[in-house]
Design a protein around this motif. Structure first.
Motif, PDB file in Angstrom:
ATOM      1  N   THR A 159       0.810  -1.096   0.034  1.00 21.39           N
ATOM      2  CA  THR A 159       0.109   0.064   0.090  1.00 21.39           C
ATOM      3  C   THR A 159       0.821   1.248  -0.083  1.00 21.39           C
ATOM      4  O   THR A 159       0.326   2.324   0.082  1.00 21.39           O
ATOM      5  CB  THR A 159      -0.836  -0.014   1.207  1.00 21.39           C
ATOM      6  OG1 THR A 159       0.102  -0.105   2.590  1.00 21.39           O
ATOM      7  CG2 THR A 159      -1.778  -1.334   1.137  1.00 21.39           C
ATOM      8  N   GLY A 160       2.047   1.012   0.200  1.00 23.98           N
ATOM      9  CA  GLY A 160       3.159   2.038   0.295  1.00 23.98           C
ATOM     10  C   GLY A 160       3.138   3.004   1.423  1.00 23.98           C
ATOM     11  O   GLY A 160       3.568   4.293   1.532  1.00 23.98           O
ATOM     12  N   SER A 188      -1.503  -0.438  -4.160  1.00 27.63           N
ATOM     13  CA  SER A 188      -3.084  -0.536  -3.804  1.00 27.63           C
ATOM     14  C   SER A 188      -3.444   1.043  -3.576  1.00 27.63           C
ATOM     15  O   SER A 188      -2.568   1.483  -2.547  1.00 27.63           O
ATOM     16  CB  SER A 188      -3.556  -1.335  -2.870  1.00 27.63           C
ATOM     17  OG  SER A 188      -4.906  -1.329  -2.490  1.00 27.63           O
ATOM     18  N   THR A 189      -4.135   1.245  -4.202  1.00 29.61           N
ATOM     19  CA  THR A 189      -4.451   3.047  -3.773  1.00 29.61           C
ATOM     20  C   THR A 189      -5.901   3.325  -3.715  1.00 29.61           C
ATOM     21  O   THR A 189      -6.622   2.611  -3.987  1.00 29.61           O
ATOM     22  CB  THR A 189      -3.956   3.819  -4.913  1.00 29.61           C
ATOM     23  OG1 THR A 189      -4.657   3.627  -6.292  1.00 29.61           O
ATOM     24  CG2 THR A 189      -2.512   3.798  -5.327  1.00 29.61           C
ATOM     25  N   GLY A 190      -6.238   4.291  -2.724  1.00 26.75           N
ATOM     26  CA  GLY A 190      -7.823   4.953  -2.485  1.00 26.75           C
ATOM     27  C   GLY A 190      -7.941   5.680  -1.560  1.00 26.75           C
ATOM     28  O   GLY A 190      -6.692   6.131  -0.681  1.00 26.75           O
ATOM     29  N   ALA A 191      -8.923   6.019  -1.350  1.00 32.59           N
ATOM     30  CA  ALA A 191      -9.092   7.049  -0.192  1.00 32.59           C
ATOM     31  C   ALA A 191      -8.626   6.774   1.065  1.00 32.59           C
ATOM     32  O   ALA A 191      -8.326   7.652   2.088  1.00 32.59           O
ATOM     33  CB  ALA A 191     -10.783   7.751  -0.469  1.00 32.59           C
ATOM     34  N   SER A 192      -9.009   5.407   1.377  1.00 35.41           N
ATOM     35  CA  SER A 192      -8.835   4.934   2.869  1.00 35.41           C
ATOM     36  C   SER A 192      -7.199   4.359   2.903  1.00 35.41           C
ATOM     37  O   SER A 192      -6.860   3.909   4.207  1.00 35.41           O
ATOM     38  CB  SER A 192      -9.637   3.855   3.271  1.00 35.41           C
ATOM     39  OG  SER A 192      -9.655   2.692   2.234  1.00 35.41           O
ATOM     40  N   LEU A 193      -6.520   4.362   1.839  1.00 38.53           N
ATOM     41  CA  LEU A 193      -5.130   4.072   1.842  1.00 38.53           C
ATOM     42  C   LEU A 193      -4.041   4.973   1.813  1.00 38.53           C
ATOM     43  O   LEU A 193      -4.522   6.189   1.815  1.00 38.53           O
ATOM     44  CB  LEU A 193      -5.060   3.090   0.865  1.00 38.53           C
ATOM     45  CG  LEU A 193      -5.879   1.736   0.534  1.00 38.53           C
ATOM     46  CD1 LEU A 193      -5.678   1.262  -0.871  1.00 38.53           C
ATOM     47  CD2 LEU A 193      -5.761   0.995   1.740  1.00 38.53           C
TER      48      LEU A 193
END
Length: 617
Positions: A159-160, A188-193
């Motif tokens: 997730t970085g 994996s990217t996204g608002a919660s990540l």
């Protein structure tokens, strides 16, 4: 269910066999039982692959060929992740009966492009696809340096977290992954990540270092990616096993059909595109799945014939870029029952070779059963031959006896060979003699092998004599061609010729067709005959050599034309007066009067002895 299906198919087939055929079918029953074990083990996820193999095929190819097999005698039973290998070498034959062999174990090959197609994950490439690397595993790590725990070719997922904050550290991170052989980095990217989008620093570093990037949607659990990659790897790894087991079952079903040999060849072709042909020990075609195999057999016939003299422990392989060819003997317990040639366009794969190994052994059992089932026919031919050699049959009775044995001929010629010759030698000799006669009867007696050639060609005796000399089976004798009611006479002549060959240390002696006087002339000592010829014709030889004349040829023409001067002159193309003049010179040199019967006989004997010497007698 599988067990009931196999039993319902195989047990009725066994019930139709005679006791003699059942004894010969023991290896086939063992092979069928091993097939059931394979199926049952597969149901328990132990994955045993049972392939009957010939140790001569395995050992011949284990050195330089692409096929690598385990020596069952030196390697104990052991289990590898998806194949169990064991076996016991039967020293009395060239076959592991029964034995287990394995396909060459290979690492599963899963490409990144294939892994991205896994349903329900939504994986996509980031940036331009520069290559399609292999993926050996998927791994999740948030470490700044995960390389100590990587083996190479992983799809690394992250997730970085605490990563990609600046260009320098991001570049070092990507460079370490590339150096460790990572197949691709999945972010994996996204608002919660930690990262809502792919960081520009990562895009730049990946492009500079050549690292492949993969985007993992926010709703896709990374553990699900690992599981799907693991499933895909398992599919790639077990596919050869499933394919081989399916092919094995098809071959076992084909072997129980009425024409089992042809059915097995067709099943082999359907699974591998290999074209094959099977021949009996006399090189008669039994079954073929394509003309190319028959053509290759004809081109290699001489080599195959030579190798068949070695028994069943040999194999011929020819791996060319455009075509691969394999020739193997077929049989059980060291008995040669035939030969198979297999041809495929391009290179043979490990899968192809594994199936070929199984087919060789399966066909060996089927040909043994075929040989057992023809026992009655062989007995009929044997009794017919004994009756012919007994000398008590009339021509009509001999014709009827031969017809019952399936033979239609009008003349016979006997060939006598030493007793104790191995069966492959006799089969090979018979296979080459078949081209020069309509059929051959063969039988081993107490102190000799006797062959009866049916309707031999005019050149048969000379061709067979040359064949015997090259094969060197021992002193052999060939009688004259006779009628059906005089087979015993031809046998006596062949025995006399063989005795003569044995005394002179020759490989073969052919009794002349004019068996009367020349057979008697051959009974003397060759050295004594040569001495006699030289004493009578020495003056003639010296004169011809000194004057470059042909008085020896003139004398031969005179004797051939029964002392008729005009006929002899015509045959030589000279005038009759010239003929008389040369005959007078012959009388002067040899001191023998051509008008005196005793002198003429001496000149005739000297010329005949010279002719026998030129023919090697």
């Amino acid at each position: 269910m599988l067990c009931r299906t196999e039993c319902s198919r195989t047990i009725p087939w066994l019930c139709r066999r005679t006791p003699k055929q059942l004894r010969a079918a023991v290896p086939l029953v063992k092979w069928w039982w091993m097939t059931l074990l394979v199926s049952l083990r597969m149901n328990n996820h132990l994955a045993w692959l049972c392939l009957i193999s010939q140790d001569n095929f395995s050992s011949s190819l284990a050195g330089t060929s692409p096929l690598r097999t385990i020596d069952a005698e030196r390697c104990p039973a052991r289990t590898v992740p998806w194949i169990t290998v064991t076996g016991r070498l039967n020293e009395s034959s060239g076959i592991n009966a029964p034995s287990l062999a394995r396909l060459k174990r290979t690492n599963p090959v899963l490409r990144l492009s294939t892994a991205l197609l896994a349903p329900g994950l939504g994986l996509t490439r980031i940036g331009k696809a520069t290559s399609d690397p292999e993926v050996h595993w998927a791994h999740v790590s948030e470490l700044p340096d995960p390389t100590p725990w990587l083996a190479g070719n992983e799809l690394l997922l992250t997730t970085g977290l605490k990563l990609f904050r600046n260009s320098a550290s991001t570049h070092e991170y990507c460079a370490r992954l590339v150096a460790a052989g990572v197949a691709a980095l999945g972010l994996s990217t996204g608002a919660s990540l930690p990262h809502s989008n792919v960081p520009p620093e990562l895009l730049q570093a990946a492009e500079e270092t050549g690292l492949q990037l993969v985007h993992v949607p926010e709703g896709t659990p990374m553990q699900m990616v690992v599981r799907r990659v693991s499933d895909a790897l398992n599919e790639e790894q077990t596919e050869p096993l499933r394919r081989a087991l399916l092919a094995q079952r098809q071959l076992s079903e084909a072997a129980t059909e009425p024409n089992g040999v042809m059915a097995v060849l067709q099943a082999l072709n359907a699974n591998t595109t290999i074209v094959a042909a099977v021949y009996d020990p006399t090189h008669q075609l039994l079954a073929s799945s394509g003309d190319e195999a028959a053509g290759q057999f004809a081109a290699r016939k001489q080599e195959i014939t030579t190798r068949m003299l070695e028994g069943v422990r040999w194999i011929i392989t020819d791996d060319e870029s455009h075509r691969s060819t394999v020739v193997s003997p077929l049989g059980t317990q060291g008995r040669s029952r035939g030969v198979m040639i297999a041809v495929k366009s391009g290179q043979l794969s490990t899968y192809d070779r594994a199936l070929l190994t199984m087919v060789f052994s399966l066909l060996g059992v089927l040909l043994e059963l075929r040989h057992s089932s023809s026992y009655q026919q062989r007995q009929v031919r044997s009794r017919t031959m004994e009756a012919l050699l007994g000398g008590d049959l009339t021509d009509l009775e001999a014709t009827v006896r031969l017809a019952r044995a399936g033979i239609d001929c009008t003349t016979l010629q006997a060939v006598v060979l030493p007793a104790g010759l191995p069966e492959p030698h006799i089969s090979t000799l018979v296979s080459q003699m078949q081209e020069h006669c309509s059929d051959i009867l063969a039988k081993e007696r107490e102190d000799e092998w006797v062959l009866l050639l049916c309707d031999p060609s005019k050149q048969a005796a000379d061709v067979i004599a040359d064949l015997v000399r090259r094969a060197k089976p021992g002193p052999a004798g060939i009688g004259t061609e006779v009628g059906l009611d005089h087979a015993a006479l031809s046998l006596k002549q062949a025995r006399r010729a063989r005795s003569l060959a044995e005394r002179r240390g020759l490989d073969c002696v052919v009794l002349p067709d004019s068996a009367g006087y020349r057979a008697m002339l051959m009974l003397g000592d060759p050295a004594e005959r040569a001495t006699f010829s030289d004493s009578v014709l020495a003056a003639l030889d010296e004169y011809d050599e000194r004057t470059n004349s042909e008085l020896g040829r003139v004398l031969h023409a005179y004797l051939e034309n029964t002392s008729n001067i005009e006929s002899a002159a015509v045959s030589l193309g000279i005038h009759r007066h010239t003929m008389r003049s040369r005959l007078a010179k012959i009388t002067e040199l040899t001191q023998r009067n051509l008008a005196n019967p005793a002198d003429l006989l001496e000149l005739w004997l000297a010329c005949e002895f010279r002719e026998l010497a030129r023919n090697g007698n």
